[in-house]
Design a protein around this motif. Structure first.
Motif, PDB file in Angstrom:
ATOM      1  N   MET A  85       6.631   2.716 -33.765  1.00 42.01           N
ATOM      2  CA  MET A  85       7.169   3.667 -32.791  1.00 42.01           C
ATOM      3  C   MET A  85       7.252   5.071 -33.395  1.00 42.01           C
ATOM      4  N   PHE A  86       7.354   5.150 -34.720  1.00 40.30           N
ATOM      5  CA  PHE A  86       7.339   6.455 -35.390  1.00 40.30           C
ATOM      6  C   PHE A  86       6.976   6.236 -36.857  1.00 40.30           C
TER       7      PHE A  86
ATOM      8  N   MET B 112      13.690  -1.593 -34.250  1.00 41.82           N
ATOM      9  CA  MET B 112      14.340  -1.207 -32.995  1.00 41.82           C
ATOM     10  C   MET B 112      14.457  -2.383 -32.029  1.00 41.82           C
ATOM     11  N   VAL B 113      13.371  -3.132 -31.884  1.00 41.95           N
ATOM     12  CA  VAL B 113      13.357  -4.267 -30.952  1.00 41.95           C
ATOM     13  C   VAL B 113      12.584  -5.409 -31.599  1.00 41.95           C
ATOM     14  N   GLU B 114      13.127  -6.614 -31.539  1.00 41.65           N
ATOM     15  CA  GLU B 114      12.406  -7.785 -32.049  1.00 41.65           C
ATOM     16  C   GLU B 114      11.225  -8.120 -31.149  1.00 41.65           C
TER      17      GLU B 114
ATOM     18  N   LEU C 277       0.774 -13.500 -28.879  1.00 41.73           N
ATOM     19  CA  LEU C 277       1.806 -12.476 -28.971  1.00 41.73           C
ATOM     20  C   LEU C 277       2.303 -12.120 -27.574  1.00 41.73           C
ATOM     21  N   LEU C 278       3.601 -12.296 -27.344  1.00 42.04           N
ATOM     22  CA  LEU C 278       4.201 -11.879 -26.073  1.00 42.04           C
ATOM     23  C   LEU C 278       4.569 -10.403 -26.114  1.00 42.04           C
ATOM     24  N   ARG C 279       5.194 -10.013 -27.224  1.00 44.95           N
ATOM     25  CA  ARG C 279       5.589  -8.618 -27.392  1.00 44.95           C
ATOM     26  C   ARG C 279       5.678  -8.324 -28.883  1.00 44.95           C
ATOM     27  N   PRO C 280       5.072  -7.226 -29.346  1.00 41.53           N
ATOM     28  CA  PRO C 280       5.202  -6.893 -30.771  1.00 41.53           C
ATOM     29  C   PRO C 280       6.605  -6.367 -31.066  1.00 41.53           C
ATOM     30  N   ALA C 281       7.029  -6.552 -32.299  1.00 38.46           N
ATOM     31  CA  ALA C 281       8.296  -5.954 -32.714  1.00 38.46           C
ATOM     32  C   ALA C 281       8.101  -4.451 -32.833  1.00 38.46           C
TER      33      ALA C 281
ATOM     34  N   SER D  60       7.308   3.881 -42.772  1.00 43.01           N
ATOM     35  CA  SER D  60       7.308   4.995 -43.723  1.00 43.01           C
ATOM     36  C   SER D  60       5.897   5.541 -43.858  1.00 43.01           C
ATOM     37  N   SER D  61       5.814   6.851 -43.888  1.00 47.35           N
ATOM     38  CA  SER D  61       4.521   7.509 -44.183  1.00 47.35           C
ATOM     39  C   SER D  61       4.523   7.859 -45.672  1.00 47.35           C
ATOM     40  N   THR D  62       3.623   8.713 -46.059  1.00 47.79           N
ATOM     41  CA  THR D  62       3.576   9.106 -47.483  1.00 47.79           C
ATOM     42  C   THR D  62       4.900   9.725 -47.888  1.00 47.79           C
ATOM     43  N   PRO D  63       5.532   9.238 -48.935  1.00 47.63           N
ATOM     44  CA  PRO D  63       6.851   9.770 -49.306  1.00 47.63           C
ATOM     45  C   PRO D  63       6.782  11.253 -49.600  1.00 47.63           C
ATOM     46  N   ALA D  64       7.859  11.956 -49.207  1.00 47.82           N
ATOM     47  CA  ALA D  64       7.923  13.400 -49.464  1.00 47.82           C
ATOM     48  C   ALA D  64       8.050  13.630 -50.953  1.00 47.82           C
ATOM     49  N   SER D  65       7.329  14.635 -51.421  1.00 44.98           N
ATOM     50  CA  SER D  65       7.389  14.918 -52.865  1.00 44.98           C
ATOM     51  C   SER D  65       8.569  15.816 -53.176  1.00 44.98           C
TER      52      SER D  65
END
Length: 199
Positions: free
Chosen positions: A158-159, A175-177, A185-189, A194-199
């Protein structure tokens, strides 16, 4: 209603018809024929035609039997799929009920538990019973935890956000199971990753 004919019965009928036709052809061959007829149709021409007709009928019969077997197998497969996955629409419609019960329990603090303990216990029992019913019908929750590796087959991002000391591609928030019905698959979680960690 008579019993369905077996493959042996059908072959026996075809062979009997061919034998009758061969006898009729032999009787015709005993009758005197003109010279032009004997020149065009040799003595074995009638038998050859009957053998060819028998072979054609046998081929058509075998194809019809193979097609019937394929239809039977396809019907059996469709029946199994309907039995396993026929309730998927109802299951999807029930997932928001699960989500709302889960949110209600997550929103409870200790003072609320002291005031409305019986109601809260009822909500917990309802959620537990809903999960039991899901389990009886092959519906299993997908409940990732923070720190698990993101799996696009089971999770929906989601982000993305850079999080210090967390490797890229790890789940930082759930956020949601999600849920599976048997192996579908009925619904993905729904998760944050995490993206690339901030330096």
């Amino acid at each position: 209603m008579s019993d369905p004919k077996t493959e042996e019965d059908i072959f026996a009928e075809v062979d009997a018809e061919i034998a009758a036709e061969e006898e009729a052809a032999a009787a015709e061959m005993d009758e005197p024929i003109g010279p032009s007829d004997s020149a065009v149709d040799g003595p074995g021409a009638g038998v050859d035609a009957l053998v060819a007709e028998r072979d054609e009928l046998q081929d058509r019969l075998m194809r019809a039997l193979a097609e019937a077997e394929n239809i039977r197998k396809r019907g059996e497969r469709d029946r199994r799929e309907a039995e396993q996955y026929g309730g998927s629409k109802l299951a999807r419609d029930m997932l928001p009920v699960f989500d709302n019960l889960r949110r209600a329990l997550d929103a409870i603090d200790e003072p609320s538990r002291d005031v409305a303990g019986g109601v809260i216990e009822g909500v917990e029992l309802t959620l537990r019973e809903l999960l039991n019913v899901f389990g009886k019908h092959g519906i299993r929750p997908i409940a990732p935890e923070v720190g698990d590796v993101f799996d696009p087959q089971l999770h929906q991002a989601m982000f993305e956000a850079p999080v210090p000391n967390v490797p890229k591609g790890c789940i930082v928030q759930v956020m949601v199971e999600g849920f599976e019905l048997h192996d579908r698959l009925l619904r993905p979680a729904q998760v944050g990753v995490s993206s690339t960690p901030a330096s």
